[in-house]
Design a protein around this motif. Sequence first.
Motif, PDB file in Angstrom:
ATOM      1  N   THR A 137      18.636  44.983  55.739  1.00 60.07           N
ATOM      2  CA  THR A 137      18.856  43.720  56.648  1.00 60.07           C
ATOM      3  C   THR A 137      17.934  43.938  57.687  1.00 60.07           C
ATOM      4  OG1 THR A 137      21.211  43.786  56.029  1.00 60.07           O
ATOM      5  CG2 THR A 137      20.535  42.522  57.958  1.00 60.07           C
ATOM      6  N   THR A 138      17.275  42.941  58.262  1.00 58.11           N
ATOM      7  CA  THR A 138      16.296  42.972  59.145  1.00 58.11           C
ATOM      8  C   THR A 138      17.107  42.666  60.612  1.00 58.11           C
ATOM      9  OG1 THR A 138      15.862  40.672  58.926  1.00 58.11           O
ATOM     10  CG2 THR A 138      14.404  42.129  57.695  1.00 58.11           C
ATOM     11  N   ALA A 139      16.211  42.921  61.826  1.00 58.28           N
ATOM     12  CA  ALA A 139      16.893  42.756  63.017  1.00 58.28           C
ATOM     13  C   ALA A 139      17.326  41.564  63.113  1.00 58.28           C
ATOM     14  CB  ALA A 139      15.488  42.859  64.032  1.00 58.28           C
ATOM     15  N   GLY A 140      16.827  40.557  62.357  1.00 56.99           N
ATOM     16  CA  GLY A 140      17.612  38.929  62.442  1.00 56.99           C
ATOM     17  C   GLY A 140      18.541  38.943  61.630  1.00 56.99           C
ATOM     18  N   ASN A 141      19.187  39.905  61.237  1.00 56.65           N
ATOM     19  CA  ASN A 141      20.210  39.865  60.034  1.00 56.65           C
ATOM     20  C   ASN A 141      20.133  38.978  59.132  1.00 56.65           C
ATOM     21  OD1 ASN A 141      22.361  41.334  61.826  1.00 56.65           O
ATOM     22  ND2 ASN A 141      22.505  39.506  62.790  1.00 56.65           N
ATOM     23  N   VAL A 142      18.637  39.196  58.352  1.00 53.94           N
ATOM     24  CA  VAL A 142      18.380  38.437  57.208  1.00 53.94           C
ATOM     25  C   VAL A 142      18.252  39.513  56.321  1.00 53.94           C
ATOM     26  CG1 VAL A 142      16.506  37.202  56.017  1.00 53.94           C
ATOM     27  CG2 VAL A 142      16.966  36.720  58.621  1.00 53.94           C
ATOM     28  N   LYS A 143      19.212  39.313  55.116  1.00 53.43           N
ATOM     29  CA  LYS A 143      19.233  40.381  54.174  1.00 53.43           C
ATOM     30  C   LYS A 143      17.908  40.261  53.184  1.00 53.43           C
ATOM     31  CE  LYS A 143      24.087  41.050  54.110  1.00 53.43           C
ATOM     32  NZ  LYS A 143      25.275  40.909  53.288  1.00 53.43           N
ATOM     33  N   HIS A 144      17.404  41.361  52.767  1.00 51.26           N
ATOM     34  CA  HIS A 144      16.177  41.503  51.763  1.00 51.26           C
ATOM     35  C   HIS A 144      16.554  42.389  50.640  1.00 51.26           C
ATOM     36  CE1 HIS A 144      13.286  39.417  54.437  1.00 51.26           C
ATOM     37  NE2 HIS A 144      14.048  39.898  55.159  1.00 51.26           N
ATOM     38  N   VAL A 145      16.273  41.996  49.325  1.00 54.24           N
ATOM     39  CA  VAL A 145      16.317  43.064  48.210  1.00 54.24           C
ATOM     40  C   VAL A 145      15.016  42.974  47.575  1.00 54.24           C
ATOM     41  CG1 VAL A 145      17.188  43.365  45.963  1.00 54.24           C
ATOM     42  CG2 VAL A 145      18.830  42.400  47.902  1.00 54.24           C
ATOM     43  N   GLY A 146      14.532  44.220  47.444  1.00 54.00           N
ATOM     44  CA  GLY A 146      13.199  44.452  46.981  1.00 54.00           C
ATOM     45  C   GLY A 146      12.615  45.625  46.523  1.00 54.00           C
ATOM     46  N   THR A 147      11.719  46.194  45.942  1.00 54.00           N
ATOM     47  CA  THR A 147      11.250  47.467  45.750  1.00 54.00           C
ATOM     48  C   THR A 147      10.370  47.983  47.053  1.00 54.00           C
ATOM     49  OG1 THR A 147      10.777  46.868  43.289  1.00 54.00           O
ATOM     50  CG2 THR A 147       9.704  49.037  44.007  1.00 54.00           C
ATOM     51  N   VAL A 148      10.853  49.255  47.427  1.00 54.97           N
ATOM     52  CA  VAL A 148      10.186  49.904  48.550  1.00 54.97           C
ATOM     53  C   VAL A 148      10.224  51.365  48.398  1.00 54.97           C
ATOM     54  CG1 VAL A 148      11.389  48.073  50.221  1.00 54.97           C
ATOM     55  CG2 VAL A 148      12.666  50.160  49.417  1.00 54.97           C
ATOM     56  N   THR A 149       9.513  51.731  49.407  1.00 59.37           N
ATOM     57  CA  THR A 149       9.220  53.443  49.109  1.00 59.37           C
ATOM     58  C   THR A 149      10.476  53.979  50.089  1.00 59.37           C
ATOM     59  OG1 THR A 149       6.851  52.990  49.406  1.00 59.37           O
ATOM     60  CG2 THR A 149       8.047  55.183  49.700  1.00 59.37           C
ATOM     61  N   ALA A 150      11.045  55.074  49.134  1.00 63.71           N
ATOM     62  CA  ALA A 150      12.281  55.727  49.684  1.00 63.71           C
ATOM     63  C   ALA A 150      11.664  57.098  50.421  1.00 63.71           C
ATOM     64  CB  ALA A 150      13.225  56.083  48.737  1.00 63.71           C
ATOM     65  N   PRO A 151      12.128  57.569  51.276  1.00 61.36           N
ATOM     66  CA  PRO A 151      11.474  59.095  51.573  1.00 61.36           C
ATOM     67  C   PRO A 151      11.744  60.254  50.865  1.00 61.36           C
ATOM     68  CG  PRO A 151      13.654  58.468  52.896  1.00 61.36           C
ATOM     69  CD  PRO A 151      13.125  57.369  51.777  1.00 61.36           C
ATOM     70  N   ARG A 152      12.397  60.257  49.703  1.00 62.31           N
ATOM     71  CA  ARG A 152      12.801  61.124  48.805  1.00 62.31           C
ATOM     72  C   ARG A 152      13.047  60.693  47.233  1.00 62.31           C
ATOM     73  NH1 ARG A 152      17.224  60.741  51.984  1.00 62.31           N
ATOM     74  NH2 ARG A 152      19.337  60.279  50.919  1.00 62.31           N
ATOM     75  N   ALA A 153      12.564  61.282  46.519  1.00 60.33           N
ATOM     76  CA  ALA A 153      12.614  61.054  44.838  1.00 60.33           C
ATOM     77  C   ALA A 153      14.071  60.951  44.476  1.00 60.33           C
ATOM     78  CB  ALA A 153      11.976  61.984  44.201  1.00 60.33           C
ATOM     79  N   HIS A 154      14.890  61.991  45.054  1.00 62.85           N
ATOM     80  CA  HIS A 154      16.186  62.199  44.393  1.00 62.85           C
ATOM     81  C   HIS A 154      17.470  61.263  45.222  1.00 62.85           C
ATOM     82  CE1 HIS A 154      14.540  65.279  41.929  1.00 62.85           C
ATOM     83  NE2 HIS A 154      14.159  65.990  42.868  1.00 62.85           N
ATOM     84  N   LEU A 155      17.436  60.082  44.560  1.00 61.24           N
ATOM     85  CA  LEU A 155      18.528  59.197  45.462  1.00 61.24           C
ATOM     86  C   LEU A 155      19.155  58.604  44.019  1.00 61.24           C
ATOM     87  CD1 LEU A 155      16.396  57.270  47.970  1.00 61.24           C
ATOM     88  CD2 LEU A 155      17.946  58.699  48.336  1.00 61.24           C
ATOM     89  N   ALA A 156      20.530  58.224  44.446  1.00 61.74           N
ATOM     90  CA  ALA A 156      21.467  57.698  43.674  1.00 61.74           C
ATOM     91  C   ALA A 156      21.774  56.177  44.005  1.00 61.74           C
ATOM     92  CB  ALA A 156      22.525  58.582  43.262  1.00 61.74           C
ATOM     93  N   PRO A 157      22.318  55.231  43.250  1.00 65.10           N
ATOM     94  CA  PRO A 157      22.561  54.040  43.891  1.00 65.10           C
ATOM     95  C   PRO A 157      23.453  54.121  44.826  1.00 65.10           C
ATOM     96  CG  PRO A 157      22.217  54.197  41.300  1.00 65.10           C
ATOM     97  CD  PRO A 157      22.097  55.435  41.710  1.00 65.10           C
TER      98      PRO A 157
END
Length: 203
Positions: free
Chosen positions: A103-123
């Motif tokens: 969610t951005t500063a204007g409370n707008v929700k987004h869904v997309g492919t982004v870069t995560a800071p670490r590789a081992h993440l779970a849903p």
Amino acid sequence: MRVVLGIWRWRHNPLRRTTDLIEAWLAVLVAALLVFGAPAAGWLSGSALNSSLQRTVATQQQERHESTAVMVTDSKQHGNTGFFDPDSASVQSSDARVVAQWTTAGNVKHVGTVTAPRAHLAPGDTFTMWTDTHGTQVPAPLNGDVAHFHAVFSGIVAALLTAVLLLGAWRLAVWRLVHQRYKELDRQWAHVGPDWGRTGTGS
């Protein structure tokens, strides 16, 4: 000061050549430029760059916002994604591409492919990322202290380069003066050399 006093006392020396005087004054000029000119060039260069970088810092900090993203699924894209961390001055190598929601500063929700800071993440895992005014992921804004460091370093490099150029120009000028002295000596020797040592020469 000793060089200047030496030049002043030397100005009426009968053995003084014009090229000698020019070389001495060039040494004084280069010394003054090394003491005052090179630091001034470094200061001006560093100040100009620092002003530019600080404007960039202010703009980025105003336009970029920190957001909390929630991982939805793995996009199966790992490895170097090319995002640059200005504080550590390195490209992150343990990051990963994931599908996330934020969610951005204007409370707008987004869904997309982004870069995560670490590789081992779970849903469902959360991580912090930076976005612009449109909600698009961007690198973190430039830090003011880092920008100042780059400006200071650039100023030092500019001062050193100025000093090297001054010394190089001085050495070239001295070489030209020495070459001119030898040419003048050759001309004079060509004029008096054939009569050297003869009785009555010059009478």
